[in-house]
Design a protein around this motif. Structure first.
Motif, PDB file in Angstrom:
ATOM      1  N   PRO A  84       0.820  -1.217   0.000  1.00 52.09           N
ATOM      2  CA  PRO A  84       0.000   0.000   0.000  1.00 52.09           C
ATOM      3  C   PRO A  84       0.852   1.264   0.000  1.00 52.09           C
ATOM      4  CG  PRO A  84      -0.636  -1.484   1.775  1.00 52.09           C
ATOM      5  CD  PRO A  84       0.601  -2.042   1.170  1.00 52.09           C
ATOM      6  N   PHE A  85       0.395   2.269  -0.749  1.00 54.43           N
ATOM      7  CA  PHE A  85       1.060   3.565  -0.743  1.00 54.43           C
ATOM      8  C   PHE A  85       0.432   4.483   0.297  1.00 54.43           C
ATOM      9  CE2 PHE A  85       0.998   8.007  -2.150  1.00 54.43           C
ATOM     10  CZ  PHE A  85       2.347   8.271  -2.141  1.00 54.43           C
ATOM     11  N   LEU A  86      -0.890   4.435   0.416  1.00 57.21           N
ATOM     12  CA  LEU A  86      -1.604   5.303   1.349  1.00 57.21           C
ATOM     13  C   LEU A  86      -2.401   4.432   2.317  1.00 57.21           C
ATOM     14  CD1 LEU A  86      -2.627   8.054   2.364  1.00 57.21           C
ATOM     15  CD2 LEU A  86      -4.371   7.974   0.563  1.00 57.21           C
ATOM     16  N   MET A  87      -2.111   4.586   3.610  1.00 62.43           N
ATOM     17  CA  MET A  87      -2.808   3.794   4.618  1.00 62.43           C
ATOM     18  C   MET A  87      -3.232   4.684   5.778  1.00 62.43           C
ATOM     19  SD  MET A  87      -1.819   0.203   6.475  1.00 62.43           S
ATOM     20  CE  MET A  87      -0.319   0.756   7.223  1.00 62.43           C
ATOM     21  N   VAL A  88      -4.492   4.518   6.179  1.00 65.03           N
ATOM     22  CA  VAL A  88      -5.067   5.243   7.305  1.00 65.03           C
ATOM     23  C   VAL A  88      -5.353   4.231   8.413  1.00 65.03           C
ATOM     24  CG1 VAL A  88      -7.088   6.555   8.090  1.00 65.03           C
ATOM     25  CG2 VAL A  88      -6.108   6.995   5.817  1.00 65.03           C
ATOM     26  N   LYS A  89      -4.878   4.514   9.619  1.00 64.39           N
ATOM     27  CA  LYS A  89      -5.205   3.666  10.767  1.00 64.39           C
ATOM     28  C   LYS A  89      -6.550   4.128  11.300  1.00 64.39           C
ATOM     29  CE  LYS A  89      -3.053   1.460  14.713  1.00 64.39           C
ATOM     30  NZ  LYS A  89      -1.814   1.324  15.474  1.00 64.39           N
ATOM     31  N   THR A  90      -7.441   3.163  11.568  1.00 61.90           N
ATOM     32  CA  THR A  90      -8.813   3.480  11.962  1.00 61.90           C
ATOM     33  C   THR A  90      -8.970   3.521  13.475  1.00 61.90           C
ATOM     34  OG1 THR A  90      -9.543   1.183  11.957  1.00 61.90           O
ATOM     35  CG2 THR A  90      -9.679   2.396   9.858  1.00 61.90           C
ATOM     36  N   LYS A  91     -10.153   3.937  13.904  1.00 54.56           N
ATOM     37  CA  LYS A  91     -10.432   4.148  15.328  1.00 54.56           C
ATOM     38  C   LYS A  91     -10.185   2.934  16.199  1.00 54.56           C
ATOM     39  CE  LYS A  91     -15.281   3.168  14.889  1.00 54.56           C
ATOM     40  NZ  LYS A  91     -16.269   2.830  15.795  1.00 54.56           N
ATOM     41  N   SER A  92     -10.347   1.727  15.639  1.00 56.20           N
ATOM     42  CA  SER A  92     -10.161   0.517  16.446  1.00 56.20           C
ATOM     43  C   SER A  92      -8.798  -0.138  16.212  1.00 56.20           C
ATOM     44  CB  SER A  92     -11.275  -0.485  16.150  1.00 56.20           C
ATOM     45  OG  SER A  92     -11.224  -0.871  14.785  1.00 56.20           O
ATOM     46  N   GLY A  93      -7.957   0.492  15.385  1.00 61.28           N
ATOM     47  CA  GLY A  93      -6.635  -0.067  15.099  1.00 61.28           C
ATOM     48  C   GLY A  93      -6.564  -0.829  13.798  1.00 61.28           C
ATOM     49  N   GLY A  94      -7.651  -0.845  13.041  1.00 59.01           N
ATOM     50  CA  GLY A  94      -7.659  -1.447  11.710  1.00 59.01           C
ATOM     51  C   GLY A  94      -7.022  -0.482  10.721  1.00 59.01           C
ATOM     52  N   ALA A  95      -7.393  -0.594   9.446  1.00 60.92           N
ATOM     53  CA  ALA A  95      -6.792   0.279   8.435  1.00 60.92           C
ATOM     54  C   ALA A  95      -7.720   0.464   7.245  1.00 60.92           C
ATOM     55  CB  ALA A  95      -5.465  -0.308   7.966  1.00 60.92           C
ATOM     56  N   HIS A  96      -7.532   1.589   6.563  1.00 64.92           N
ATOM     57  CA  HIS A  96      -8.115   1.839   5.248  1.00 64.92           C
ATOM     58  C   HIS A  96      -6.918   1.966   4.306  1.00 64.92           C
ATOM     59  CE1 HIS A  96     -11.712   3.984   7.341  1.00 64.92           C
ATOM     60  NE2 HIS A  96     -11.876   2.678   7.312  1.00 64.92           N
ATOM     61  N   ILE A  97      -6.913   1.154   3.254  1.00 65.31           N
ATOM     62  CA  ILE A  97      -5.809   1.150   2.296  1.00 65.31           C
ATOM     63  C   ILE A  97      -6.388   1.509   0.931  1.00 65.31           C
ATOM     64  CG2 ILE A  97      -4.016  -0.251   1.226  1.00 65.31           C
ATOM     65  CD1 ILE A  97      -4.067  -1.962   3.797  1.00 65.31           C
ATOM     66  N   PHE A  98      -5.683   2.349   0.200  1.00 66.30           N
ATOM     67  CA  PHE A  98      -6.191   2.883  -1.059  1.00 66.30           C
ATOM     68  C   PHE A  98      -5.357   2.395  -2.238  1.00 66.30           C
ATOM     69  CE2 PHE A  98      -7.455   5.533   2.390  1.00 66.30           C
ATOM     70  CZ  PHE A  98      -8.752   5.899   2.087  1.00 66.30           C
ATOM     71  N   TYR A  99      -6.064   1.934  -3.284  1.00 64.53           N
ATOM     72  CA  TYR A  99      -5.447   1.488  -4.534  1.00 64.53           C
ATOM     73  C   TYR A  99      -6.156   2.174  -5.700  1.00 64.53           C
ATOM     74  CZ  TYR A  99      -3.129  -2.345  -2.078  1.00 64.53           C
ATOM     75  OH  TYR A  99      -2.347  -3.084  -1.235  1.00 64.53           O
ATOM     76  N   LYS A 100      -5.460   2.291  -6.805  1.00 67.42           N
ATOM     77  CA  LYS A 100      -6.067   2.804  -8.035  1.00 67.42           C
ATOM     78  C   LYS A 100      -6.813   1.662  -8.709  1.00 67.42           C
ATOM     79  CE  LYS A 100      -3.215   3.653 -11.327  1.00 67.42           C
ATOM     80  NZ  LYS A 100      -2.194   4.236 -12.187  1.00 67.42           N
TER      81      LYS A 100
END
Length: 166
Positions: A84-100
């Motif tokens: 992943p190039f862009l990763m957001v850590k979420t409120k519970s410690g998970g993640a949002h990962i972005f792909y084209k």
């Protein structure tokens, strides 16, 4: 759409965790600056990110017995998915990962909860592209439990492509 403080103790968008727009505490989304300003004064603000068919969002849940982070690592290793190039850590410690999204993949991509591929379910791995949304980050490299923070990458740059096969 946003919802006032819930019984969970934090602000949630309507539609997320089963919240309904008709809930008496819901606040409809708007572009009206005066309404948005009132949300800020009540500490009711945030935003959602939709793929809009342009990119793929992988939501990794780590709650309710799910470990989407571990399951996504298995999926990534098995199918040689780009880091992943862009990763957001979420409120519970998970993640949002972005792909084209691949330009060659033109069919609509429905929201996939607990993603299943080749008869294997990856619990806690949800995929969004043409429908659904995730909550956007409000900080960079400053994650605290209950918040959303960019922990890897940047909003500026080229996202790796999500493979058509997946």
């Amino acid at each position: 759409l946003f919802k006032n403080q819930s019984d969970r103790g934090y602000t949630e968008p309507v539609g997320w965790n089963g919240n309904k727009p008709e809930d008496e505490r819901s606040i409809p989304a708007t572009r009206d600056v005066s309404k948005i300003s009132s949300w800020i004064s009540m500490n009711l603000y945030g935003y959602g990110i939709c793929g809009w068919g342009k990119f793929v969002i992988v939501d990794l849940d780590v709650k309710h017995g799910k470990n989407g982070v571990a399951n996504f690592k298995i999926l990534r290793d098995k199918y040689d998915l780009s880091k992943p190039f862009l990763m957001v850590k979420t409120k519970s410690g998970g993640a949002h990962i972005f792909y084209k999204r691949s330009a060659t993949f033109v069919d609509p991509i429905s929201k996939q909860v607990n993603y299943t591929y080749e008869n294997v379910q990856y619990s806690g791995v949800d995929i969004f592209c043409d429908e659904g949304y995730v909550v956007g980050p409000t900080s960079i490299n400053d994650w605290k439990m209950g918040g959303y923070s960019i922990v890897a990458g940047s909003v500026i740059g080229e996202l790796p492509e999500f493979p058509d096969a997946l």
